[in-house]
Design a protein around this motif. Structure first.
Motif, mmCIF file in Angstrom:
data_model
loop_
_atom_site.group_PDB
_atom_site.id
_atom_site.type_symbol
_atom_site.label_atom_id
_atom_site.label_comp_id
_atom_site.label_asym_id
_atom_site.label_seq_id
_atom_site.Cartn_x
_atom_site.Cartn_y
_atom_site.Cartn_z
ATOM 1 N N GLN A 79 0.836 -1.208 0.000
ATOM 2 C CA GLN A 79 0.000 0.000 0.000
ATOM 3 C C GLN A 79 0.870 1.256 0.000
ATOM 4 O O GLN A 79 0.621 2.215 -0.748
ATOM 5 C CB GLN A 79 -0.910 -0.002 1.227
ATOM 6 N N SER A 159 0.979 8.044 3.385
ATOM 7 C CA SER A 159 0.733 6.942 4.319
ATOM 8 C C SER A 159 1.227 7.362 5.696
ATOM 9 O O SER A 159 2.346 7.858 5.831
ATOM 10 C CB SER A 159 1.477 5.678 3.880
ATOM 11 N N TYR A 185 -3.637 7.026 3.783
ATOM 12 C CA TYR A 185 -3.725 5.637 4.225
ATOM 13 C C TYR A 185 -3.106 5.555 5.614
ATOM 14 O O TYR A 185 -2.008 6.065 5.849
ATOM 15 C CB TYR A 185 -2.984 4.723 3.259
#
Length: 325
Positions: A79, A159, A185
């Motif tokens: 991710q 992130s 994220y």
């Protein structure tokens, strides 16, 4: 006398615990990270060698605990790498030891992988003053966390990994919630299961390493767990972003004597060239190891090698393939 021992506290000259503090005490008593280790009930009764053996034995539990979380860690890295390939950042957030470990990992990325300092960032409750010493009550400020996240101007390519051994640190939970609301994220990394931090994040990473040899001292096994996992996250992310070649650091720049020597050794190992060729190629490439490797392997001038790397988004195998056609 109250059921919570408030009268006893007054008798000893201390203020009684507030209801919220009593709730917190009860909550902490249930956490694995706060529990006493039954295998080592009296540290002072042990010899120094026995203490060292006990601590080393406890430390060996950490990699085994991490092993069970490897699929989750790999998914998190994928991710992060996808978002960073689109221009995003990796941001660590913590208080105390976890905050310092995040800053440590972030600070090592520029010299190791040639990243801009803004690409991997460590944020600690209390700011820079908290790196070297404790800043009282900083971990309890949700407002400060919200302000710190707002200052980063987060996007959906970023992130944010919130790190807290307990999984209940207010600053870290608030930071993760704010980051998630901004579209980033988010990961909630703790050493207790079913943590509020994990619940607040997109992904919960909860790795229990058991009670500390010194009860509640989460700079020990919990800190070791955090360090090992952050090593994985940053290193493997950089591999996925093309910052390595085979198992070599190739995106560093030779800016001092030690790095020049390391860069020359890397160039010689990666290409099989001799020391003189390596030194000349590095000088022509302005100390950029990756460009020097490409120039040696393709015979291209350093400037053209740099252009090919840009066209290949920094992935050296692709640039080599193009340059040798």
């Amino acid at each position: 006398m109250t059921a919570n021992g408030g009268a006893a506290n007054h008798e000893m000259g201390r203020p009684a615990l507030t209801p919220s503090e009593n709730d917190l005490r009860s909550e902490l008593e249930l956490l694995v990270t706060e529990s006493a280790n039954p295998e080592h009930p009296d540290l002072a009764a042990l010899t120094t060698l026995e203490l060292a053996t006990a601590m080393n034995g406890e430390d060996t539990r950490v990699p085994r605990a991490i092993e069970g979380a490897l699929p989750a860690i790999a998914a998190i890295i994928d991710q992060i790498a996808r978002r960073m390939s689109d221009g995003g950042r990796l941001i660590y957030v913590g208080a105390g030891t976890p905050g310092r470990l995040g800053i440590l990992d972030a600070s090592e990325c520029p010299p190791t992988f040639g990243t801009d300092p803004s690409q991997v960032v460590g944020v600690i409750a209390g700011g820079s003053a908290a790196v070297g010493q404790a800043v009282e009550n900083a971990e309890d400020s949700a407002e400060a966390a919200q302000q710190d996240m707002a200052a980063l101007l987060l996007t959906n390519n970023d992130s944010v990994i919130g790190i807290a051994a307990s999984g209940r640190t207010p600053y870290v939970i608030a930071a993760v919630k704010a980051a998630k609301a901004s579209g980033a994220y988010t990961v909630g990394f703790s050493c207790n299961e079913d943590s509020p931090l994990g619940a607040a994040a997109d992904t919960a990473l909860e790795i229990e390493v058991g009670p500390e040899v010194l009860a509640g001292s989460t700079r020990l096994k919990s800190g070791t767990c955090q360090k090992l996992v952050l090593n994985m996250v940053s290193t493997i992310t950089m591999v996925r972003l093309g910052k390595t070649y085979k198992n070599f650091m190739v995106d560093l720049r030779a800016t001092n004597a030690k790095l020049r020597a390391r860069s020359e050794r890397t160039l010689m190992r990666a290409t099989g060239c001799d020391a003189a060729t390596a030194a000349a190629a590095l000088e022509a490439a302005g100390g950029h190891v990756k460009a020097a490797i490409l120039a040696v392997m393709t015979g291209l001038p350093a400037a053209r090698a740099a252009e090919l790397l840009d066209q290949s988004q920094g992935f050296l195998p692709a640039a080599i393939s193009t340059g040798t056609r």
